[in-house]
Design a protein around this motif. Sequence first.
Motif, PDB file in Angstrom:
ATOM      1  N   ALA A 185       0.834  -1.208   0.000  1.00 15.63           N
ATOM      2  CA  ALA A 185       0.000   0.000   0.000  1.00 15.63           C
ATOM      3  C   ALA A 185       0.870   1.260   0.000  1.00 15.63           C
ATOM      4  O   ALA A 185       1.962   1.279   0.585  1.00 15.63           O
ATOM      5  N   GLY A 186       0.362   2.315  -0.614  1.00 19.55           N
ATOM      6  CA  GLY A 186       1.122   3.559  -0.702  1.00 19.55           C
ATOM      7  C   GLY A 186       1.487   4.113   0.660  1.00 19.55           C
ATOM      8  O   GLY A 186       2.594   4.621   0.855  1.00 19.55           O
ATOM      9  N   PHE A 187       0.581   4.002   1.649  1.00 25.43           N
ATOM     10  CA  PHE A 187       0.903   4.583   2.955  1.00 25.43           C
ATOM     11  C   PHE A 187       1.961   3.765   3.690  1.00 25.43           C
ATOM     12  O   PHE A 187       2.501   4.202   4.694  1.00 25.43           O
ATOM     13  N   ASN A 188       2.267   2.563   3.208  1.00 24.00           N
ATOM     14  CA  ASN A 188       3.351   1.767   3.785  1.00 24.00           C
ATOM     15  C   ASN A 188       4.590   1.788   2.897  1.00 24.00           C
ATOM     16  O   ASN A 188       5.512   1.005   3.100  1.00 24.00           O
ATOM     17  N   THR A 189       4.587   2.640   1.903  1.00 23.22           N
ATOM     18  CA  THR A 189       5.732   2.725   0.989  1.00 23.22           C
ATOM     19  C   THR A 189       6.536   3.983   1.323  1.00 23.22           C
ATOM     20  O   THR A 189       5.973   5.078   1.364  1.00 23.22           O
ATOM     21  N   PRO A 190       7.834   3.831   1.584  1.00 27.40           N
ATOM     22  CA  PRO A 190       8.618   5.010   1.984  1.00 27.40           C
ATOM     23  C   PRO A 190       8.835   5.975   0.829  1.00 27.40           C
ATOM     24  O   PRO A 190       8.827   5.589  -0.336  1.00 27.40           O
ATOM     25  N   THR A 191       9.044   7.227   1.186  1.00 23.66           N
ATOM     26  CA  THR A 191       9.502   8.219   0.226  1.00 23.66           C
ATOM     27  C   THR A 191      11.029   8.181   0.243  1.00 23.66           C
ATOM     28  O   THR A 191      11.640   8.213   1.317  1.00 23.66           O
ATOM     29  N   PHE A 192      11.624   8.098  -0.922  1.00 19.49           N
ATOM     30  CA  PHE A 192      13.087   8.035  -1.029  1.00 19.49           C
ATOM     31  C   PHE A 192      13.599   9.463  -1.172  1.00 19.49           C
ATOM     32  O   PHE A 192      13.188  10.168  -2.102  1.00 19.49           O
ATOM     33  N   VAL A 193      14.474   9.870  -0.253  1.00 15.22           N
ATOM     34  CA  VAL A 193      14.882  11.271  -0.210  1.00 15.22           C
ATOM     35  C   VAL A 193      16.405  11.434  -0.149  1.00 15.22           C
ATOM     36  O   VAL A 193      17.124  10.517   0.240  1.00 15.22           O
ATOM     37  N   VAL A 194      16.811  12.628  -0.538  1.00 18.95           N
ATOM     38  CA  VAL A 194      18.195  13.073  -0.320  1.00 18.95           C
ATOM     39  C   VAL A 194      18.091  14.231   0.666  1.00 18.95           C
ATOM     40  O   VAL A 194      17.326  15.166   0.431  1.00 18.95           O
ATOM     41  N   ASP A 195      18.811  14.134   1.780  1.00 23.22           N
ATOM     42  CA  ASP A 195      18.834  15.255   2.719  1.00 23.22           C
ATOM     43  C   ASP A 195      19.902  16.206   2.182  1.00 23.22           C
ATOM     44  O   ASP A 195      21.104  15.922   2.280  1.00 23.22           O
ATOM     45  N   ALA A 196      19.444  17.291   1.559  1.00 21.81           N
ATOM     46  CA  ALA A 196      20.362  18.106   0.757  1.00 21.81           C
ATOM     47  C   ALA A 196      21.519  18.642   1.596  1.00 21.81           C
ATOM     48  O   ALA A 196      21.305  19.374   2.564  1.00 21.81           O
ATOM     49  N   PRO A 197      22.746  18.283   1.228  1.00 19.61           N
ATOM     50  CA  PRO A 197      23.916  18.736   1.988  1.00 19.61           C
ATOM     51  C   PRO A 197      23.966  20.258   2.034  1.00 19.61           C
ATOM     52  O   PRO A 197      23.646  20.931   1.055  1.00 19.61           O
ATOM     53  N   GLY A 198      24.342  20.780   3.198  1.00 21.42           N
ATOM     54  CA  GLY A 198      24.404  22.225   3.343  1.00 21.42           C
ATOM     55  C   GLY A 198      23.120  22.805   3.901  1.00 21.42           C
ATOM     56  O   GLY A 198      22.983  24.023   4.003  1.00 21.42           O
ATOM     57  N   GLY A 199      22.159  21.937   4.247  1.00 21.18           N
ATOM     58  CA  GLY A 199      20.974  22.442   4.948  1.00 21.18           C
ATOM     59  C   GLY A 199      19.770  22.717   4.075  1.00 21.18           C
ATOM     60  O   GLY A 199      18.906  23.521   4.435  1.00 21.18           O
ATOM     61  N   GLY A 200      19.658  22.031   2.938  1.00 20.17           N
ATOM     62  CA  GLY A 200      18.468  22.214   2.090  1.00 20.17           C
ATOM     63  C   GLY A 200      17.277  21.411   2.565  1.00 20.17           C
ATOM     64  O   GLY A 200      16.157  21.596   2.086  1.00 20.17           O
ATOM     65  N   GLY A 201      17.521  20.502   3.489  1.00 25.30           N
ATOM     66  CA  GLY A 201      16.416  19.659   3.974  1.00 25.30           C
ATOM     67  C   GLY A 201      16.155  18.495   3.027  1.00 25.30           C
ATOM     68  O   GLY A 201      16.859  18.302   2.033  1.00 25.30           O
ATOM     69  N   LYS A 202      15.132  17.703   3.372  1.00 26.51           N
ATOM     70  CA  LYS A 202      14.864  16.485   2.611  1.00 26.51           C
ATOM     71  C   LYS A 202      14.224  16.816   1.266  1.00 26.51           C
ATOM     72  O   LYS A 202      13.224  17.515   1.220  1.00 26.51           O
ATOM     73  N   ARG A 203      14.823  16.289   0.198  1.00 24.72           N
ATOM     74  CA  ARG A 203      14.270  16.470  -1.146  1.00 24.72           C
ATOM     75  C   ARG A 203      13.942  15.102  -1.702  1.00 24.72           C
ATOM     76  O   ARG A 203      14.743  14.156  -1.551  1.00 24.72           O
ATOM     77  N   GLU A 204      12.807  14.974  -2.348  1.00 23.83           N
ATOM     78  CA  GLU A 204      12.443  13.704  -2.978  1.00 23.83           C
ATOM     79  C   GLU A 204      13.553  13.375  -3.989  1.00 23.83           C
ATOM     80  O   GLU A 204      13.965  14.229  -4.771  1.00 23.83           O
ATOM     81  N   ALA A 205      14.056  12.140  -3.952  1.00 22.72           N
ATOM     82  CA  ALA A 205      15.291  11.820  -4.693  1.00 22.72           C
ATOM     83  C   ALA A 205      15.177  12.117  -6.188  1.00 22.72           C
ATOM     84  O   ALA A 205      16.139  12.542  -6.817  1.00 22.72           O
ATOM     85  N   HIS A 206      13.977  11.893  -6.771  1.00 27.81           N
ATOM     86  CA  HIS A 206      13.816  12.130  -8.208  1.00 27.81           C
ATOM     87  C   HIS A 206      13.725  13.618  -8.571  1.00 27.81           C
ATOM     88  O   HIS A 206      13.701  13.946  -9.753  1.00 27.81           O
ATOM     89  N   SER A 207      13.662  14.489  -7.566  1.00 28.40           N
ATOM     90  CA  SER A 207      13.345  15.890  -7.875  1.00 28.40           C
ATOM     91  C   SER A 207      14.591  16.727  -8.164  1.00 28.40           C
ATOM     92  O   SER A 207      14.550  17.942  -8.082  1.00 28.40           O
TER      93      SER A 207
END
Length: 473
Positions: free
Chosen positions: A386-408
Motif C-alpha cells: 500500500a502507498g501509505f506503507n511505501t517510503p519516500t526516497f529522499v536526499v537530505d540536501a547537503p548544506g541544509g536544504g532539507g529532505k528532497r524527494e530523490a527524483h526531484s
Amino acid sequence: MASAENVPTPEKPTKAHAAPPAERTARPPVDASALEHRNLRGGEFWREIPAFANVSEEEFLDYKWQMKNSLYGEDKLLELMDGLAPKAFVDDVLRGFHLAPMAVRVTPYLFSLIDWNDPLHDPIRTQFIPVASRLTMDHPMLTLDSLHEQADAPVAGLTHRYHDKALFLPLDTCPVYCRFCTRSYAIGVDTDVVEKVSLKVSPKRWEEAFAYIESRPELEDIVISGGDAYNLAFKHIEAIGMRLLAIPHIRRIRFATKGLAVMPMKILSDERWLDAVTRVAEHGRKVHKQVCIHTHFNNPNEITEISRRATNTLFERGITVRNQTVLQRGVNDSQETMRLLVKRLGEVNVEAYYVYQHDMVQGVEDLRTSLQTNLDIEKFVRGSTAGFNTPTFVVDAPGGGGKREAHSYEHYDRETGVSVYSAPSVKPGQLFTYFDPLHSLSDAARADWKDADKREQMVQDALLAARNHQGQR
Ligand code: SF4
C-alpha cells in the motif's frame, strides 16, 4: 494566450457502454510459506554465540542485561568474538576501531543476529562494527557535519531549518553507535579521528531550547532525537514531552529512537520508560496533539519475533511508529532486500516513512551508494504494498536544504556523480549539491576528482546546468 471567447466548446459526448471483459484473469495463488516477510527469526538464537550460550530468555529480554553486556571497546570485542571469527577478521576489526569516526557499541541482541559464518558481508556487522579492509577513500567534498545542523542551530542542540519544524537534541548518547551516523560530529565519545561537540543531558540547555521554541509561533513540529530518546531517563521523557505539549503552537512531537531495532526488549522490560512515553501520548491525544515514535530499521534481519512483541505493545497502546531507513551499500542496496524490509515493517505495524540517501559524512565512504541506486530501488519497491506503507526516497540536501524527494533533482550527471537540488520552501534561490561516492564512478571521473581545478569545474558545470534547467520551466 487563448481568451474565453475562442476556447472551443466540447461537442456533446456519445454515450459510452460499459461491457464486461471478454476474459477475466486472476493472479496465480501464492504459497504462504514463500511470503518471507512474515517469517521472523524466533527462538533462542543468541545461544549460538558461545558467550551467550547459557543466557536464559528471561535474562536476554531484560534491557538492563543488554546494556550491561553490550560490546563497547576492544576487550569486550575480543571476549565476544573468541571462537566465533577467524583471527584475521578480529585483527581487521581492531584496525577498523582506530579509523572510525564513531565509537563502537553493539547490544548482545544485535551481535547475536550477525551471521558469524560470513561476518565480513553481514548487513548488521557492516553497520556497527568497522573493518579496516573495507574502508574506501573519502570523496573530497565530504564533511563531518554535512547537513550543517550546527550552522542552523540558534541554540546548542536545537536545529531550526524548516519553517514549522525543529530538531531538538537533548543528549549525545545512544544504546548503539551506528557507523553511518550523520551526527558523528557530536554523538558518542571521542574517537582516534574525531573530537566531538558536547551535547550532554542538561535541563538548563534544554530550557534555552524551549524558550526559543516558545518565542517562535511558526514552530509546530518538534523531533526529540539525540543521541537517542531510548537513553533519556523516564522522568526526562515525561518532562520534555509534557513541556513541549504545553506550548500552544506545538501540534506534533516525535521521540526518535533506534531502540526498537537494536534493543526491542526495553519496550518489554522497562515499564517506567514505556509508561512515560504512553502518558505523554495519552496526554497528547487529550489535547489533540500527535505524539509518535520514529525508529530506524535498515535491514529485514533486524526485525525478529522480539521486535514484533515490542511493536505490538506500542500498537496496543495506540502509539504510532514510523521508520526512517538509511540506504547503505551492502546493507539494503539491493531491490529485493529493500522490498523485504518495507513489507516486513508493514508486518509489524511500523509505517515505512523515509529511505534516505546516505549523507556525505566522512570516514564511512564504503557505505554510500550512487543516487542512481536510490532511484532504481525506489522504482522497484513502489507498488509492492500500500502507498501509505511505501517510503519516500529522499536526499537530505547537503548544506541544509532539507529532505528532497530523490527524483526531484534539477540536474544529475551520472558520469561525474554530481546531482543538484533546490529547496524553494526551505532556502529559496539556493542550490544544493550531492556527490556520488568515488567507488561508484569510472576511473576517469575518479581521477578528475583528485584534481582541484577539475573538481571546481565539475561543480560549476553542474550548477550551471541546474540553473539552465530551472530557467527552462
Ligand atoms: S542511533 Fe541515531 S544518533 Fe545514535 S549513532 Fe545511530 S544514527 Fe546516530
